[in-house]
Design a protein around this motif. Structure first.
Motif, PDB file in Angstrom:
ATOM      1  N   UNK A 171     -37.859  36.385  -0.484  1.00 48.57           N
ATOM      2  CA  UNK A 171     -37.075  36.957   0.616  1.00 48.57           C
ATOM      3  C   UNK A 171     -35.988  35.980   1.049  1.00 48.57           C
ATOM      4  N   UNK A 172     -36.237  34.683   0.802  1.00 52.37           N
ATOM      5  CA  UNK A 172     -35.260  33.632   1.062  1.00 52.37           C
ATOM      6  C   UNK A 172     -35.771  32.367   0.378  1.00 52.37           C
ATOM      7  N   UNK A 173     -34.880  31.501  -0.067  1.00 47.57           N
ATOM      8  CA  UNK A 173     -35.361  30.254  -0.655  1.00 47.57           C
ATOM      9  C   UNK A 173     -35.972  29.371   0.423  1.00 47.57           C
ATOM     10  N   UNK A 174     -37.176  28.833   0.199  1.00 53.87           N
ATOM     11  CA  UNK A 174     -37.750  27.917   1.184  1.00 53.87           C
ATOM     12  C   UNK A 174     -36.806  26.753   1.472  1.00 53.87           C
ATOM     13  N   UNK A 175     -36.848  26.251   2.695  1.00 56.21           N
ATOM     14  CA  UNK A 175     -35.968  25.148   3.083  1.00 56.21           C
ATOM     15  C   UNK A 175     -36.122  23.954   2.143  1.00 56.21           C
ATOM     16  N   UNK A 176     -37.347  23.717   1.665  1.00 55.76           N
ATOM     17  CA  UNK A 176     -37.582  22.588   0.768  1.00 55.76           C
ATOM     18  C   UNK A 176     -36.819  22.699  -0.542  1.00 55.76           C
ATOM     19  N   UNK A 245     -22.092  34.524   1.911  1.00 55.23           N
ATOM     20  CA  UNK A 245     -21.295  33.511   1.216  1.00 55.23           C
ATOM     21  C   UNK A 245     -21.797  32.086   1.466  1.00 55.23           C
ATOM     22  N   UNK A 246     -22.752  31.933   2.361  1.00 58.66           N
ATOM     23  CA  UNK A 246     -23.314  30.598   2.606  1.00 58.66           C
ATOM     24  C   UNK A 246     -24.732  30.741   3.132  1.00 58.66           C
ATOM     25  N   UNK A 247     -25.504  29.675   2.974  1.00 55.80           N
ATOM     26  CA  UNK A 247     -26.882  29.627   3.458  1.00 55.80           C
ATOM     27  C   UNK A 247     -27.019  28.383   4.333  1.00 55.80           C
ATOM     28  N   UNK A 248     -27.725  28.537   5.446  1.00 57.26           N
ATOM     29  CA  UNK A 248     -27.877  27.437   6.397  1.00 57.26           C
ATOM     30  C   UNK A 248     -29.351  27.221   6.740  1.00 57.26           C
ATOM     31  N   UNK A 249     -29.677  25.977   7.044  1.00 60.48           N
ATOM     32  CA  UNK A 249     -30.970  25.652   7.636  1.00 60.48           C
ATOM     33  C   UNK A 249     -30.814  25.754   9.149  1.00 60.48           C
ATOM     34  N   UNK A 250     -31.738  26.436   9.807  1.00 65.52           N
ATOM     35  CA  UNK A 250     -31.618  26.576  11.257  1.00 65.52           C
ATOM     36  C   UNK A 250     -31.702  25.220  11.955  1.00 65.52           C
TER      37      UNK A 250
END
Length: 279
Positions: A171-176, A245-250
Motif C-alpha cells: 500500500x506504501x513503501x515502508x519508511x525503512x 510525483x514525490x514521496x515524503x516521510x511524515x
C-alpha cells in the motif's frame, strides 16, 4: 533445429527490445542466465489468464517466451513476466559496483540477472517463504555476490542500497525502505493502495527528497505486513495515484494540500520536487 543457446539468444533480444534499454549488458544477461535452472524440473505449469497450461515436455525452449511459470500454484506465486522485469531492470539501469536489495526474490531468477549486472557490487535477496528461500540459496550458489535472507523485509533493516527491487505489492513503501536508499538510489515497487489502483512506481532519492514516477500498470501478490492500509489512511483514486510525483516521510514533512495518499509515516504528493514552493 535450433539449439537451446539459439533460443536463449532470441529470447534475450526480445527482452532487450521490449525494455528499450541502451545498455547492451541487459541482452547479455538474459542470454547467459538459464531460466530453467530456477524453475525446478519440467514439464512446467504456465499461468495463462485465469487458467493453467502444462508444457508438453521438459524442453526448456517452452519457457523462453513471455510467460508466467508457476512456482507455487496454490499460493499464486509465479516466476514473473519476463517482459515486465526486463522493462523494470532497464529502467533502473544497474551499474557495475552498485548495491542491490531484492525484496520477494522467489527462486532467484531475476536476482541472478541483477547480480550479474552489478558485479562486483553485492546483492541481498529477501524471501519470506521458507521453501522458496531454500531453493533460491541453492540456485544462486554460482553467484558469489548474492546473499539470500529468509526473513521479512518489512520488519528487518535493509542494507544501504543503490537499488531496491520489490516484487510484492504494497500500500506504501515502508519508511525503512526509503531510508535505505543511498543518494541517487532507485527503487521500483508495485503500488497497490487499493484493488482498483495497481501501479508500478519508480522512486529516486534526490538532494531534495524522494521523486516518484508511476509509470505503468502492474499487479503482484501482496507483500505480507505492508499490503493492508489502516483505517486512518487516505486512499487515492486511480487518477490521484497517477498524479503522484514525490514521496515524503511524515517525520520530515507533514502532509499538505498536495497529498494524494497518506499511509502513516509515508505520504505521496502531487508536487514535483523541481517545483517552487507554493506551486
Amino acid at each position: 533445429m535450433s539449439t537451446i543457446e539459439d533460443t536463449r539468444r532470441f529470447y534475450a533480444r526480445l527482452m532487450a527490445a521490449n525494455a528499450g534499454s541502451s545498455d547492451p549488458r541487459l541482452e547479455e544477461v538474459f542470454a547467459s542466465v538459464p531460466r530453467e535452472a530456477f524453475l525446478g524440473p519440467g514439464p512446467w505449469t504456465i499461468v495463462a489468464g485465469n487458467g493453467r497450461v502444462t508444457t508438453p515436455s521438459a524442453d526448456p525452449s517452452h519457457i523462453y517466451q513471455n510467460v508466467l511459470v508457476a512456482l507455487d500454484a496454490d499460493k499464486g506465486i509465479n516466476n514473473g513476466e519476463p517482459f515486465l522485469h526486463a522493462m523494470w531492470i532497464g529502467k533502473l539501469a544497474p551499474k557495475l559496483g552498485e548495491t542491490v536489495t531484492h525484496i520477494g526474490a522467489g527462486t532467484g531468477y531475476y536476482t541472478a540477472l541483477l547480480a550479474r549486472l552489478v558485479s562486483p557490487g553485492t546483492l541481498t535477496a529477501f524471501e519470506l517463504d521458507d521453501k522458496l528461500a531454500h531453493l533460491a540459496r541453492g540456485n544462486l550458489k554460482a553467484y558469489g555476490n548474492a546473499t539470500v535472507v529468509h526473513g521479512d523485509a518489512v520488519t528487518m533493516p535493509l542494507p544501504p542500497s543503490d537499488i531496491i527491487y520489490v516484487n510484492a505489492g504494497v500500500v506504501a513503501p515502508p519508511a525503512g525502505w526509503l531510508k535505505a536508499l543511498r543518494p541517487g538510489g532507485r527503487m521500483i515497487f508495485p503500488w497497490r493502495p487499493a484493488e482498483r489502483v495497481p501501479l508500478a512506481v519508480m522512486v529516486t532519492r534526490t538532494q531534495k527528497g524522494f521523486a516518484c514516477d508511476p509509470f505503468m500498470r502492474s499487479w503482484f501478490i501482496p507483500c505480507v505486513g505492508a499490503s493492508v492500509a489502516d483505517l486512518a489512511a487516505k486512499i487515492p483514486t486511480r487518477e490521484q495515484a497517477a498524479r503522484s510525483r514525490s514521496i515524503w516521510l511524515t517525520s520530515d514533512k507533514a502532509p499538505d494540500r498536495t497529498a494524494t495518499a497518506i499511509f502513516g509515516d509515508v505520504w505521496f504528493s502531487s508536487k514535483n520536487l523541481g517545483a517552487k514552493p507554493g506551486d
